[in-house]
Structure formats: structure tokens, C-alpha cells
Design an enzyme around this catalytic site. Structure first.
Site, short mmCIF file in Angstrom:
data_model
loop_
_atom_site.label_atom_id
_atom_site.label_comp_id
_atom_site.label_asym_id
_atom_site.label_seq_id
_atom_site.Cartn_x
_atom_site.Cartn_y
_atom_site.Cartn_z
CG ASP A 35 20.13 97.33 -2.70
OD1 ASP A 35 21.26 96.84 -2.75
OD2 ASP A 35 19.12 96.68 -2.33
CG ASP A 219 16.84 93.62 -1.23
OD1 ASP A 219 17.56 92.66 -1.58
OD2 ASP A 219 17.05 94.80 -1.56
C1 LIG Z 1 18.05 87.29 -4.59
S1 LIG Z 1 19.31 88.44 -4.42
C2 LIG Z 1 19.37 88.92 -6.04
C3 LIG Z 1 19.21 90.40 -6.20
N1 LIG Z 1 19.21 90.76 -7.61
C4 LIG Z 1 18.08 90.91 -8.27
O1 LIG Z 1 16.98 90.83 -7.78
C5 LIG Z 1 18.26 91.32 -9.74
C6 LIG Z 1 18.13 92.81 -9.84
C7 LIG Z 1 18.53 93.34 -11.17
C8 LIG Z 1 19.05 92.51 -12.17
C9 LIG Z 1 19.41 93.06 -13.38
C10 LIG Z 1 19.25 94.41 -13.62
C11 LIG Z 1 18.73 95.22 -12.63
C12 LIG Z 1 18.37 94.67 -11.42
O2 LIG Z 1 17.25 90.70 -10.54
C13 LIG Z 1 17.26 89.34 -10.60
O3 LIG Z 1 18.13 88.68 -10.10
N2 LIG Z 1 16.19 88.80 -11.22
C14 LIG Z 1 15.20 89.62 -11.87
C15 LIG Z 1 14.85 89.11 -13.23
C16 LIG Z 1 14.49 87.63 -13.18
N3 LIG Z 1 14.20 87.15 -14.52
C17 LIG Z 1 15.63 86.84 -12.60
C18 LIG Z 1 15.98 87.34 -11.24
C19 LIG Z 1 20.35 91.15 -5.55
O4 LIG Z 1 21.46 90.69 -5.55
N4 LIG Z 1 19.99 92.37 -5.08
C20 LIG Z 1 20.99 93.28 -4.54
C21 LIG Z 1 20.94 94.62 -5.24
C22 LIG Z 1 20.90 94.50 -6.77
C23 LIG Z 1 22.18 93.94 -7.36
C24 LIG Z 1 22.16 93.93 -8.87
C25 LIG Z 1 21.87 95.31 -9.44
C26 LIG Z 1 20.63 95.92 -8.85
C27 LIG Z 1 20.64 95.89 -7.35
C28 LIG Z 1 20.74 93.49 -3.03
O5 LIG Z 1 19.47 94.06 -2.83
C29 LIG Z 1 20.73 92.17 -2.29
O6 LIG Z 1 22.05 91.73 -2.26
C30 LIG Z 1 22.29 90.59 -1.58
C31 LIG Z 1 21.25 89.78 -1.12
C32 LIG Z 1 21.58 88.61 -0.44
N5 LIG Z 1 22.87 88.27 -0.22
C33 LIG Z 1 23.87 89.03 -0.68
C34 LIG Z 1 23.59 90.20 -1.36
#
Ligand SMILES: CSC[C@H](NC(=O)[C@H](Cc1ccccc1)OC(=O)N1CCC(N)CC1)C(=O)N[C@@H](CC1CCCCC1)[C@@H](O)COc1ccncc1
Length: 330
Positions: A35, A219
């Protein structure tokens, strides 16, 4: 030294990609999400309450002859989607694709949020953002890339993410077989710790390219592409029946719609995201309504060039001084 490892989609809509890594002696294999949007390396572990573990592989420091507790150190992280985890810290041998770092800080989860428990094919994360973002206290820890740097043939790692297929992450070299033509580089501003850079503009479908600087972060840990509302509305204006749904929290449209492509610029180069990448998923298995892979960033306070965009290119994350990011056509 160099390393090369697979990036495997964890489900049929590429919500995230996981990579096999080994921790400890003898090696314990886990599947982690590399990530570039965070800088903590954390794993499901023997310290994670069993009620919060559902099918994930765990790291047991007690079973590793090379593990050492980093006493008095803790961490706690909250991601952009509201998920989070926290715990303690060990150092141990850690390898990705044959590249080994001895005494890598491995953050062992003592608590994970429900969305992690539910994601059984994700055993943790490898943060590849800048180490300034690391949450370990009282002393912050270095990322795998920062620890590996001195032994790498070249101070780079590359992401070759693929649509509904297994791609790869390489460390220490740029594989000429994975792209055509040249890599176009653009400067990275490493504050506050993300791979922050600008796009030089965009085009919707066959429309004219709009030259405008769009700052955001590349990202690999974010599934979708999040851009300013004006750009996103211009895109979905071309999609019959598209609407911005409060209920679904973003743009949805009839799955039968014909979507335009989306092109983004890196300096003078152009990268086109196929329409199929933007027809992200049905809102439920039997629905004929689909959710878009391009969404507005207005709620985030930051534009995020996530996997929907990155999988349209071969991406070079260069840890040179100053850092830069490169995109190649594949
Ligand atoms: C717009 S930052 C939202 C982003 N998380 C996503 O992209 C998740 C990923 C996910 C979700 C469920 C299972 C597996 C993966 O997926 C969704 O949120 N979605 C996909 C599915 C869709 N239907 C709805 C939207 C996010 O926090 N990433 C962080 C890493 C991520 C966290 C969750 C687990 C996987 C890795 C990171 O790089 C960015 O951290 C920040 C970014 C900005 N300020 C603070 C933190």
C-alpha cells in the site's frame, strides 16, 4: 539485490491486491496488501483475538527464532475508509520476492476493525509510503523499501497491477519487458508522506484533452480513482442514466450503459483507462445497476489515483533524491 513478487486480486472486482511475503525463521508466509498510501507494515498475529480472525494467516513471533520484541512500542492506524488496527511491534526477517530485510519492524495486530476481519484473504499491509507516516511510537519505524534501499541495485520499486489478473511488484530494478516506449517521470512532493504528484490533465472518451494540473496521491491501496467533482460530473454526463446516488455513496449507472474511456496525463504522456475498468461492479449480485470506478474526491480532501488508474500503466516509484514517480505504457 532485487526482488519480484505477484500482485494477486483478492476478488473478482480487484478490490485489492495481495502479495506473498515471508516473516521469521523458519519462514511464515502471509498474503499482504502492498500500500503506497500508508507506511505501517502490520500483520494478523498470534496476538490478534481469535474472535477477530476469520481465515487469515497469522504471524506467530514465538515460532520464529529471529523475532525480537520492540519493547514499549505500540501503533494505531485509521485508514481513509474508516477501517483501522492497532498493536505492538516485533522485528524479524522479512522477505518479498526473494529480497530480504533483516530486523524489519513487523507490527503485530492486537485489534483489527470488522472490515479487516471480514476480508479473509488479506493478512495485513506493507506500507510503501514515506516513513514519516509510520504510526509506531515512541520511535517511528522504517518501511520495507527504506530498509531495503541500501542493498537494492536501483532505488526503485515498480507496480504492474492488472485488470482481473495477477500482476507484479518489483524491487530494485525496472523490467523493460513490462512496458513499451519510455517511462515518463514527474516530481513527487513527499509531504505529508504520500507519493504526491500532479496529473497534467484529462480527457473524457474521444473529447479534447483538458490541460490542468491535478494534484493527488498514487495509492496502490485504494481501489478506485477519486478526482475533483467537476471532472467526475463531466465524465458521467456522457453516461445514459448515470446519477450521483446518496444511497450508494457515489455515481451509479445502468450496467448496460456504454461508458467512455478516461485519459490522464503525466507531463506530456497520455494514459487511457479502458471503459471496463470504470464499470467497477454491480451494486448487488442480481442488480442491473453498477457502481463507477471513477468517483468524486470532494469528501476525501485529497485526489487519489487508485488501482483503477494505476492498472492502466506500469508505475515506477523512485526513491532517488528528490523522489519521483514514472508511468509507462503497457
Ligand atoms: C479513499 S481512501 C479509502 C481507501 N480504501 C479503499 O479503497 C478500500 C480498499 C479495500 C476495502 C475493502 C477490502 C479491501 C480493500 O475500498 C473502498 O473503500 N472501496 C472499494 C469498493 C467500493 N465499492 C467502495 C470503495 C483507503 O483507506 N486505503 C488505504 C489502504 C487500505 C485500507 C483498507 C484495507 C486495504 C488497504 C490507504 O491506501 C489510504 O489511506 C488513507 C488515505 C487518505 N487518508 C487517510 C488514509
Amino acid at each position: 539485490d532485487t526482488g519480484s513478487a505477484a500482485a494477486v486480486p483478492i476478488n473478482e472486482v480487484d478490490i485489492a491486491y495481495v502479495t506473498p511475503v515471508t516473516v521469521g525463521t523458519p519462514p511464515q508466509t502471509l498474503m499482504l496488501d502492498l500500500d503506497t498510501g500508508s507506511s505501517d507494515l502490520w500483520v494478523f498475529s498470534s496476538l490478534t483475538p481469535s474472535s477477530q480472525v476469520r481465515g487469515q494467516e497469522i504471524y506467530s513471533p514465538a515460532k520464529s527464532s529471529t523475532s525480537k520484541l520492540l519493547s514499549g512500542h505500540t501503533w494505531s492506524i485509521r485508514y481513509g475508509d474508516g477501517s483501522g488496527s492497532r498493536g505492538t511491534v516485533y522485528t524479524d526477517n522479512f522477505t518479498i520476492g526473494g529480497l530480504e530485510v533483516e530486523s524489519q519492524a513487523v507490527q503485530t495486530a492486537q485489534e483489527v476493525s470488522s472490515s479487516f476481519t471480514q476480508e479473509q484473504s488479506l493478512d495485513g499491509l506493507v506500507g510503501l509510503g514515506f516513513s514519516t507516516l509510520n504510526t509506531v511510537r515512541p520511535s517511528s519505524q522504517l518501511t520495507f523499501f527504506d530498509n531495503a534501499r541500501p542493498k537494492l541495485d536501483e532505488e526503485v520499486f515498480t507496480a504492474d497491477l492488472k485488470y482481473h489478473a495477477t500482476g507484479s511488484y518489483d524491487f530494485g530494478f525496472i523490467d523493460r519487458a513490462k512496458y513499451t516506449g519510455n517511462i515518463t517521470y514527474t516530481p513527487v512532493q513527499q509531504s505529508p508522506g504520500y507519493w504526491t504528484h500532479s496529473l497534467s490533465g484529462y480527457a473524457v472518451g474521444s473529447g479534447a484533452f483538458q490541460s490542468t494540473q491535478i494534484q493527488g496521491i498514487s495509492d496502490t491501496g485504494t481501489t478506485l480513482l477519486y478526482l475533483p467533482t467537476a471532472i467526475v460530473t463531466a465524465y458521467y454526463r456522457q453516461v445514459q442514466g448515470a446519477q450521483n446516488s446518496q444511497y450508494y455513496g457515489g455515481y451509479v449507472f445502468p450496467c448496460s450503459s456504454t461508458l467512455p474511456t478516461f485519459t490522464f496525463g503525466i507531463e506530456g504522456a497520455r494514459f487511457t483507462i479502458p471503459a471496463s475498468y470504470i464499470n467497477y461492479t454491480r451494486i448487488s449480485p442480481t442488480s442491473s445497476t453498477c457502481y463507477g470506478g471513477l468517483q468524486s474526491s470532494s469528501g476525501l480532501g485529497i485526489n487519489i489515483f487508485g488501482d483503477v488508474a494505476l492498472k492502466a500503466a506500469f508505475v515506477v516509484f523512485s526513491g532517488t533524491n528528490p523522489p519521483r514517480i514514472g508511468f509507462g505504457t503497457k
